[in-house]
Structure formats: C-alpha cells, structure tokens
Motif scaffolding. Structure first.
Motif, PDB file in Angstrom:
ATOM      1  N   LYS A   1      13.881  50.330   5.650  1.00 43.86           N
ATOM      2  CA  LYS A   1      13.574  49.557   4.447  1.00 43.86           C
ATOM      3  C   LYS A   1      14.051  50.289   3.193  1.00 43.86           C
ATOM      4  O   LYS A   1      14.595  49.663   2.282  1.00 43.86           O
ATOM      5  N   ALA A   2      13.872  51.603   3.149  1.00 44.48           N
ATOM      6  CA  ALA A   2      14.328  52.376   1.986  1.00 44.48           C
ATOM      7  C   ALA A   2      15.844  52.296   1.847  1.00 44.48           C
ATOM      8  O   ALA A   2      16.366  52.155   0.733  1.00 44.48           O
ATOM      9  N   TYR A   3      16.562  52.361   2.965  1.00 51.72           N
ATOM     10  CA  TYR A   3      18.020  52.256   2.942  1.00 51.72           C
ATOM     11  C   TYR A   3      18.442  50.871   2.450  1.00 51.72           C
ATOM     12  O   TYR A   3      19.317  50.740   1.596  1.00 51.72           O
ATOM     13  N   TRP A   4      17.826  49.828   3.020  1.00 53.28           N
ATOM     14  CA  TRP A   4      18.166  48.465   2.598  1.00 53.28           C
ATOM     15  C   TRP A   4      17.846  48.250   1.122  1.00 53.28           C
ATOM     16  O   TRP A   4      18.612  47.616   0.407  1.00 53.28           O
ATOM     17  N   ASP A   5      16.700  48.771   0.670  1.00 56.04           N
ATOM     18  CA  ASP A   5      16.336  48.635  -0.749  1.00 56.04           C
ATOM     19  C   ASP A   5      17.374  49.320  -1.632  1.00 56.04           C
ATOM     20  O   ASP A   5      17.816  48.753  -2.632  1.00 56.04           O
TER      21      ASP A   5
ATOM     22  N   THR B   1      18.422  42.104   0.781  1.00 56.12           N
ATOM     23  CA  THR B   1      17.179  41.334   0.760  1.00 56.12           C
ATOM     24  C   THR B   1      16.725  41.073   2.201  1.00 56.12           C
ATOM     25  O   THR B   1      17.549  40.885   3.090  1.00 56.12           O
ATOM     26  N   TYR B   2      15.420  41.058   2.373  1.00 57.60           N
ATOM     27  CA  TYR B   2      14.843  40.825   3.693  1.00 57.60           C
ATOM     28  C   TYR B   2      13.393  40.398   3.515  1.00 57.60           C
ATOM     29  O   TYR B   2      12.769  40.674   2.490  1.00 57.60           O
ATOM     30  N   ALA B   3      12.860  39.738   4.523  1.00 61.39           N
ATOM     31  CA  ALA B   3      11.462  39.308   4.508  1.00 61.39           C
ATOM     32  C   ALA B   3      10.563  40.495   4.837  1.00 61.39           C
ATOM     33  O   ALA B   3      10.924  41.353   5.649  1.00 61.39           O
ATOM     34  N   ALA B   4       9.401  40.531   4.224  1.00 60.36           N
ATOM     35  CA  ALA B   4       8.454  41.622   4.457  1.00 60.36           C
ATOM     36  C   ALA B   4       7.998  41.683   5.916  1.00 60.36           C
ATOM     37  O   ALA B   4       7.617  42.748   6.402  1.00 60.36           O
ATOM     38  N   ASP B   5       8.071  40.540   6.604  1.00 62.65           N
ATOM     39  CA  ASP B   5       7.622  40.507   7.998  1.00 62.65           C
ATOM     40  C   ASP B   5       8.797  40.505   8.984  1.00 62.65           C
ATOM     41  O   ASP B   5       8.643  40.114  10.142  1.00 62.65           O
ATOM     42  N   ALA B   6       9.958  40.949   8.551  1.00 66.56           N
ATOM     43  CA  ALA B   6      11.123  41.030   9.451  1.00 66.56           C
ATOM     44  C   ALA B   6      10.785  41.938  10.637  1.00 66.56           C
ATOM     45  O   ALA B   6       9.994  42.877  10.494  1.00 66.56           O
TER      46      ALA B   6
ATOM     47  N   LEU C   1      20.230  40.971  11.273  1.00 70.08           N
ATOM     48  CA  LEU C   1      19.220  40.207  10.539  1.00 70.08           C
ATOM     49  C   LEU C   1      19.837  38.961   9.923  1.00 70.08           C
ATOM     50  O   LEU C   1      19.271  37.865  10.012  1.00 70.08           O
ATOM     51  N   LYS C   2      21.003  39.125   9.313  1.00 67.90           N
ATOM     52  CA  LYS C   2      21.639  38.008   8.618  1.00 67.90           C
ATOM     53  C   LYS C   2      22.263  36.985   9.575  1.00 67.90           C
ATOM     54  O   LYS C   2      22.339  35.808   9.253  1.00 67.90           O
TER      55      LYS C   2
ATOM     56  N   ALA D   1      12.661  45.919  16.165  1.00 71.96           N
ATOM     57  CA  ALA D   1      13.635  45.227  17.024  1.00 71.96           C
ATOM     58  C   ALA D   1      15.030  45.282  16.412  1.00 71.96           C
ATOM     59  O   ALA D   1      16.026  45.477  17.122  1.00 71.96           O
ATOM     60  N   LEU D   2      15.119  45.125  15.093  1.00 70.58           N
ATOM     61  CA  LEU D   2      16.417  45.200  14.426  1.00 70.58           C
ATOM     62  C   LEU D   2      17.009  46.608  14.527  1.00 70.58           C
ATOM     63  O   LEU D   2      18.210  46.765  14.746  1.00 70.58           O
ATOM     64  N   ARG D   3      16.159  47.629  14.381  1.00 75.56           N
ATOM     65  CA  ARG D   3      16.642  49.012  14.555  1.00 75.56           C
ATOM     66  C   ARG D   3      17.150  49.230  15.973  1.00 75.56           C
ATOM     67  O   ARG D   3      18.181  49.860  16.184  1.00 75.56           O
ATOM     68  N   GLN D   4      16.446  48.682  16.950  1.00 74.46           N
ATOM     69  CA  GLN D   4      16.871  48.805  18.348  1.00 74.46           C
ATOM     70  C   GLN D   4      18.228  48.148  18.556  1.00 74.46           C
ATOM     71  O   GLN D   4      19.130  48.726  19.147  1.00 74.46           O
ATOM     72  N   ARG D   5      18.397  46.934  18.049  1.00 76.46           N
ATOM     73  CA  ARG D   5      19.670  46.222  18.213  1.00 76.46           C
ATOM     74  C   ARG D   5      20.800  46.926  17.486  1.00 76.46           C
ATOM     75  O   ARG D   5      21.915  47.042  18.010  1.00 76.46           O
ATOM     76  N   GLY D   6      20.516  47.396  16.266  1.00 75.49           N
ATOM     77  CA  GLY D   6      21.538  48.122  15.507  1.00 75.49           C
ATOM     78  C   GLY D   6      21.937  49.407  16.202  1.00 75.49           C
ATOM     79  O   GLY D   6      23.120  49.754  16.273  1.00 75.49           O
TER      80      GLY D   6
END
Length: 161
Positions: free
Chosen positions: A11-15, A20-25, A93-94, A29-34
């Motif tokens: 989240k700090a990196y994305w910020d 932009t991302y939803a607070a409940d993303a 995510l996108k 799971a996204l870290r695992q896929r990435g």
C-alpha cells in the motif's frame, strides 16, 4: 504461499506511485499473484540459484546472485524484487487474470488469407514474444529487475555501446 513484501509495504508503494485502489482490495492475494508472475517470468534469468534449493517457495533469496557486478547476501530479497511484485500486483488489480495468460502456440496468428484478408500462424520457435504473446510487459518491472537478471537463454545479449 506468501508473496514478497507485506500488505502495508504494498500500500505504501502504491500510494507513493499515486495508484488508486479500494481499501478492501485483496492485498495478500494480489501480492501472491504479483510474486508468482515475477518468479515465473524472470526466475530463470535471475543470477544465482534459490538458497533453499528446489523446495524454496519463492525465487528469492538466492545464493550466488549479483547486481551491478557485486555479490548479494544469500539471505537477501532485494527491494527491487518486492517493488516489481507490487507493480505486477497492480497490473493484476486493474485487469484481473492478466498475469496468468493461457495460450496455444499453435494458434498464434502470423498470417491468414480469406479472399483479401490474410492471416499466418507463427511456427514454434518463430520470434514474436518468446514467452506468452498475450502476457503484459511492463517497462517499470523490466527496469526494476534489470540489475538482477541476465540475458534470455538462447538469445544474444544486448550490447550497449
């Protein structure tokens, strides 16, 4: 399975990047896929070998790895690897599913002709995208990982003059 880094670091990196991302993303799971994308796409090109051998879950940490000609510690997971996995996570995510492309190489269209419309299929071994032709390629990820990867096996190294 755990992805590189942490949800808070993601989240700090994305910020910091202004993403932009939803607070409940689904951050874990996204870290695992990435992370799976980074390991699967670049794992064979990283220098050295996994410190824990074949049973190691992730491609990093590595023994014998180098960056800019210097040896890296065998317990290090480079910040660049974590950040590249965060970039890949944002791609996922996108556009969900974009990091796990399935394709049939025999069905790659190179050219075919129907009346005035022509398509032809690539033969195995034809260049195009040597990995998955529909997989995303990120110049940010490439740039982050550049010091940690070697040339693609079987292709000539690019010489910068």
């Amino acid at each position: 399975m755990a992805g590189y880094g942490s949800d808070n670091a993601l989240k700090a990196y994305w910020d910091a990047a202004g993403y932009t991302y939803a607070a409940d993303a689904p951050f874990a799971a996204l870290r695992q896929r990435g992370s799976a994308y980074i390991d699967g796409t670049y794992g064979l090109r990283f220098t050295g070998q996994p410190t824990g051998g074949i049973d190691q879950e992730r491609a990093w940490p590595r023994t014998g790895a180098t960056a800019y000609g210097a040896a890296l510690a065998s317990d290090l997971i480079p910040t660049r690897v974590e950040q590249a996995s965060y970039e890949a996570a944002y791609v996922e995510l996108k556009k969900p599913g974009s990091l796990s492309i399935s394709f049939d190489p025999a069905q790659r269209v190179k050219r075919q002709k129907v009346d005035v419309i022509e398509r032809e299929f690539f033969e195995p071994g034809d260049n195009g995208n040597i990995f998955a032709p529909n997989a995303p390629v990120s110049t940010i990820i490439e740039g982050l990982l550049a010091p940690l990867i070697g040339p693609v096996y079987g292709l000539p190294a690019i010489m910068v003059v």
